[in-house]
Design an enzyme around this catalytic site. Sequence first.
Site, mmCIF file in Angstrom:
data_model
loop_
_atom_site.group_PDB
_atom_site.id
_atom_site.type_symbol
_atom_site.label_atom_id
_atom_site.label_comp_id
_atom_site.label_asym_id
_atom_site.label_seq_id
_atom_site.Cartn_x
_atom_site.Cartn_y
_atom_site.Cartn_z
ATOM 1 C CD GLU A 25 -3.121 0.754 2.164
ATOM 2 O OE1 GLU A 25 -3.540 -0.427 2.198
ATOM 3 O OE2 GLU A 25 -3.611 1.663 2.834
ATOM 4 C CG ASP A 135 -2.075 -0.905 5.306
ATOM 5 O OD1 ASP A 135 -0.966 -1.381 4.976
ATOM 6 O OD2 ASP A 135 -2.229 0.256 5.707
ATOM 7 C CG ASP A 137 -7.195 -1.163 6.503
ATOM 8 O OD1 ASP A 137 -7.134 -1.329 5.265
ATOM 9 O OD2 ASP A 137 -6.578 -0.262 7.087
ATOM 10 C CE1 TYR A 353 -2.370 -1.835 9.352
ATOM 11 C CE2 TYR A 353 -4.518 -2.471 10.189
ATOM 12 C CZ TYR A 353 -3.737 -1.808 9.278
ATOM 13 O OH TYR A 353 -4.344 -1.101 8.266
#
Length: 547
Positions: A25, A135, A137, A353
């Site tokens: 990312e 990432d 998420d 994280y």
Amino acid sequence: MAYGGGGGGGGGSGGRAIRVLNVAEKPSVAKAVSGFLSKNQQGGLRVRDGRSRYNRIFEFNHTINGQPCHMSFTSVTGHLMELDFDDRFRRWHSCDPVDLYHASVRKFVPEDKSDIRRTLEEEARKCQWLILWLDCDREGENIAFEVIEVCTQANRNLNIWRARFSALIEREIQNSLQNLVRPNQLFADAVDLRQEIDLRIGASFTRFQTMFLRDAFMINLATDDRNLVISYGPCQFPTLGFVVERYWENQSHEAEEFWTINCTHNTDEGTANFKWMRGHFFDYTCAAIVYEMCIQEPTVTVTEIKEQEKLKYPPLPLSTLELEKRASRFFHMSPAHTMKVAEDLYQAGFISYPRTETDRFSEKTDLRAIVFEQQGHPLWGSYAQLLLNPEAGLWRNPSSGRRDDKAHPPIHPTRFSPGESGWSRDHHRLYELVVRHFLACVSQPAKAAETSVEIDIAGETFSSSGRVIHAKNYLDVYTFESWGGSMIPTYTLGQQFMPTTLTLDSGVTRPPPLLSEADLLTCMDKALGQMQRCMSTYRSCLIDIMQ
DNA sequence: GCAAGGTC
């Protein structure tokens, strides 16, 4: 899991190295992960430039589940694509703002990202596999699909994998590479939907209210050089609502005088302050009558003595929200700054994280190993040693919160550091908070003996209490919190004495304080919870109807 | 000229 197979001769190509494109990312993650994976590999780590000056390409060899691979590792910088209306709806007067709810929208790579797009296309053509290191998420999952779209347009035969990791440490990265999964379309779709809602509501309301208010207040654009856009976004309004609501409460508060009766008693053991059980009266005459009765007959009788052990429990494992709230409370750091610092610590491998909703550790987590690493620290090392000593009896399995985002563990230290030279004061403080919070979570609660005493004066009840801390336990390491002890003299049931002072005191009600940042986070979290419960009720209703 | 989310 069957690797290879799917795309352009993956694992089945007889020992020949397959070419793998890896995408992170951000540039720093591409560099960090490449660093871990190229360790002890023949040929080491090589770097070359791509089309974008920020996003370089790292190259090295590696083996995935026995399959030799040639790895190219590059990155994007956050989202690769943007969502916007078709050109014919872009001008403010091109349509009625309400039409923006069904105007056509498109997702595209904007001009300033086209160099990254070109890099991805060129590299994808040369590769058989694509591994997404975005990432873990929802936004990351959505960006993964943006990368997939660009890459598969250049190469239809890519075999696409997702690496899942919660910490930028070598063990975790190596492990995720050997346990690749498929990307999750549903998470990505959820983000697409959110983007569309934000765009349609934001653009239509902003255009509408800006134009409407300009006309209403007759602001002349020719003579007013302020660029007056009165923006509306779905994210700002709940926040603003909470802030304004409290402000109004604060402003409309009318101070009111009240009266209360206080009693103190001095002995050679100390002083007890007794509070009136009725709290306070707003009516002076009523308070004065009761006070008068007490003064007429001021003898005190002890009517109740309660002694009990009180526990003060350590906090739950650390989620993002709690990290932000605590950094705000303990260090006056803004949530945005906290997350920036936490991101730095995560990228350097010191903490896990930092964006997680989870406040419970999985049973698989080796909690003792994390404590073990901290034993050498000059400030909390000896506490960590004590935790691991079974004779000390300090260890306690952490409490579990009710939240689990199923993606990341609670925020915890992943690498020991006595403090790094490049760290700012806030980096030190935040690392310290994460470590101390973790150590507190696996510790016994603080223990105290609390004594509460009730007395009677002329039929009125007063009470006082004292606390003696027996064992600080987790509070020894969690220095951000305290638990005050207070002494009161020893009393016996039925004992009688004269008060040292017995006074009628007045006070003034205070307005509720303006909302702090930590309070605001609590409000938002509460509202989110309410909304989620609504959604889940709504969902089960729908399921009922469909059956 | 508009949102909110990434990141440089």
